[in-house]
Write a protein that holds these residues in place. Structure first.
Motif, PDB file in Angstrom:
ATOM      1  N   HIS A 102       8.883   7.256   1.883  1.00  0.00           N
ATOM      2  CA  HIS A 102       8.211   6.091   1.307  1.00  0.00           C
ATOM      3  C   HIS A 102       8.696   4.766   1.885  1.00  0.00           C
ATOM      4  CE1 HIS A 102       6.296   8.723  -1.543  1.00  0.00           C
ATOM      5  NE2 HIS A 102       7.466   9.175  -1.972  1.00  0.00           N
ATOM      6  N   ASP A 103       9.698   4.818   2.732  1.00  0.00           N
ATOM      7  CA  ASP A 103      10.183   3.573   3.327  1.00  0.00           C
ATOM      8  C   ASP A 103      10.678   3.837   4.738  1.00  0.00           C
ATOM      9  OD1 ASP A 103      12.491   4.985   2.836  1.00  0.00           O
ATOM     10  OD2 ASP A 103      13.267   3.629   1.321  1.00  0.00           O
ATOM     11  N   GLY A 110      11.724  -2.789   4.757  1.00  0.00           N
ATOM     12  CA  GLY A 110      11.650  -1.340   4.591  1.00  0.00           C
ATOM     13  C   GLY A 110      10.233  -0.804   4.484  1.00  0.00           C
ATOM     14  N   LYS A 111       9.254  -1.581   4.917  1.00  0.00           N
ATOM     15  CA  LYS A 111       7.845  -1.192   4.768  1.00  0.00           C
ATOM     16  C   LYS A 111       7.529   0.041   5.605  1.00  0.00           C
ATOM     17  CE  LYS A 111       3.156  -3.085   5.100  1.00  0.00           C
ATOM     18  NZ  LYS A 111       2.344  -4.265   5.503  1.00  0.00           N
TER      19      LYS A 111
END
Length: 574
Positions: A102-103, A110-111
């Motif tokens: 998710h990151d 951290g996108k």
């Protein structure tokens, strides 16, 4: 202005501000651009810059729109360079259970989703389509470990060399300063292709049949597809060559041609290693990010890298395949110089987060007789037992710690990197006085919170498949650790790391691990499910069911739910 002091440009506006009318090399990377020696893109950019080349970087280009990021800087004078970033893009994207993460620690804030799967291949195909006549050089960890036929866990199949799937012209594997400089000079001068193809640490695809002498011809990609044993035999040969100081050229036939992999450069000496760090790194993220947090940078911004390489030979590890088996040290003077410069980094309060490398306590270690090392074909200097020619004295690394701690303003120098305790311990205790002194110093002065070590498993037959020492050595380590902390009145603990579902490991083995009496009273939460990554002995075992060292069958747990159960069982029992 010092010609080497400017920030590496990442946009047309920044290129124009420098007054450039051309760019020699344009690097496309899957990471955000951080001008720090822990990031390969910065290392190559700054090193080429040192020799007068104009280098620009396009970080995390958008591959899903009209491809404007691939066009904005135009065509380089010499070549495009491509890497996926500091991680293989598939490891970056997926867990061992093949779940999407998710990151992304290498992206601002951290996108997630700022690089594609198989990033090197995707970027390269785009560039070759837009600019078919401009050479593309691929490198970094993703290209390096996919330089030959490899098992791809995420598609569950064998893939050919990334040179074939991407269409790149050249592949630079391993630590790239020397081969990239030599290749850049060769392309600039229009050197004869026959001569360019002799540069160490380069790989390339050619049509037809190989003509080179002094080579090892591997089974073809097609043979490996049809015969898992052929794939295991290939890897055994490749691994032997990776660990040799004077290796031959490797040839791997594929389709209507072959991939040629030239051997590594000889290990860099201290003077050359120092030159890789004596560059005008700002040690900061590029100003384009305007203060956004890049998690991976936060983890390393106050760290110091002391050396490259690892002779531990763990079967699940890729360090030797990428950095080499032989330790390449920086000088104490170079390291101390970098320590002194940490005060220029915003927020530094005198605490070095990591003074280390792949294996921190290998600094300064080498064979007593270098001539024997030049002929050696061992995968590991430590497994199944330490090589008698290996000088395991910790005197030099202790001297380094002393010099670092004497620098004004340094409060702590923590060792965040892994250590090998079989370098200073055997089942009877410390191997010499420097070993005892080192461990005391490590525990009392250089450990932040708990001491983290990696026995990886408790069962000796599983450890044999991992290439790790007997668990009895960990038991001795715990005994010595508790003796030191008890005497010092410290309450710090020890945290062991383990791997579940590694080839050779059954559910019963994990049950024995979970109930092992030597682990009583230890905080246990560090268990990682085995993930087969390209170009490791363990991944070859996982795919083929064959141990390439012995060519004998090995049990492999491939079912994702049963793999998950091995890991979950441990936590349930604890």
């Amino acid at each position: 202005m010092d010609s080497n002091a400017y920030m590496i440009p990442t946009s047309k506006k920044e290129v124009e501000a420098l007054g450039w009318d051309y760019i020699d090399v344009i690097i496309f990377s899957g990471d955000a651009f951080v001008d720090h020696p822990s990031f390969g893109t910065a290392c190559i950019a700054r090193y080429l810059q040192k020799f007068g080349y104009r280098v620009a970087v396009v970080p995390q280009p958008n591959w899903r729109d009209d491809l404007r990021d691939f066009k904005k800087l135009g065509v380089p004078r010499l070549y495009f360079a491509v890497n996926s970033g500091a991680m293989d893009s598939m490891v970056n994207h997926y867990t061992a259970g093949k779940r999407l993460r998710h990151d992304d620690a290498y992206t601002p804030d951290g996108k997630f989703g700022q690089r594609p799967d198989y990033a090197v291949t995707v970027y390269t195909k785009i560039l070759k389509k837009l600019y078919p006549d401009v050479p593309v050089v691929i490198g970094g960890i993703e290209a390096s470990l996919r330089r030959c036929t490899h098992y791809d866990y995420w598609s569950d199949r064998l893939l050919p060399s990334i040179l074939v799937s991407s269409g790149a012209d050249w592949l630079c594997y391993g630590m790239g300063e020397r081969p990239m400089l030599e290749l850049t000079r060769a392309l600039e001068s229009g050197r004869n292709l026959h001569e360019v193809r002799k540069i160490p640490q380069l790989a390339f695809f050619l049509k037809g049949k190989p003509k080179a002498s002094s080579t090892i011809v591997l089974h073809s990609f097609e043979q490996c597809l049809n015969d898992k044993r052929a794939f295991a035999e290939n890897f055994h040969e490749i691994e032997l060559c990776v660990n040799m100081m004077n290796a031959p050229v490797l040839i791997e036939p594929v389709k209507d041609g072959y991939v040629q992999i030239n051997p590594m450069y000889s290990p860099a000496d201290e003077k050359e290693m120092d030159s890789f760090w004596d560059l005008p790194f700002t040690k900061l993220p590029h100003p384009r990010y305007k203060g956004k947090r890049i998690p991976a940078y936060d983890m390393i911004k106050y760290s110091i890298n002391t050396h490259r390489g690892c002779f531990g030979g763990c079967n699940f590890c890729t360090i030797a395949a990428h950095q080499g088996k032989f330790i390449q040290n920086r000088s104490e003077e170079s390291i101390v110089k970098e320590v002194k410069s940490l005060k220029n980094i915003p927020g530094f309060a005198g605490n070095i987060s990591d003074l280390g490398a792949p294996t921190a306590n290998m600094y300064g270690m080498r064979g007593k007789n270098r001539e024997l090392c030049s002929k050696c074909r061992r995968q590991s200097c430590l497994f199944p037992s330490p090589c008698k020619n290996l000088d395991r004295s910790h005197s030099r690394v202790l001297g380094l710690y002393e010099r670092v701690m004497s620098v004004k303003g340094i409060r702590h120098a923590y060792i965040g990197s892994g250590i090998r305790y079989d370098l200073f311990l055997d089942e009877n205790g410390f191997i010499d006085d420097s070993a005892c002194e080192y461990f005391k110093e490590l525990v009392l002065k250089h450990t932040s919170g708990r001491l983290k070590v990696a026995p990886e498993h408790t069962e000796d037959h599983v450890l044999q498949y991992m290439g790790k020492p007997s668990f009895r050595l960990f038991e001795r380590l715990r005994y010595e650790f508790e003796k030191i902390t008890r005497k010092a009145g410290m309450k710090t603990g020890i945290v062991p790391y383990f791997i579940s579902s590694h080839p050779g490991c059954t559910r019963k083995d994990m049950e024995r691990l979970a109930h092992h009496p030597a682990l009583k009273g230890i905080w246990m939460d560090q268990v990682q499910d085995f993930m087969p990554t390209p170009m490791t002995t363990s991944s070859v075992m996982f795919y083929s069911g064959i141990d390439p060292r012995t060519m004998k069958a090995v049990f492999v747990e491939r079912d994702l739910e049963r793999k998950k159960a091995q890991k979950a069982f441990f936590f349930i029992k604890k």
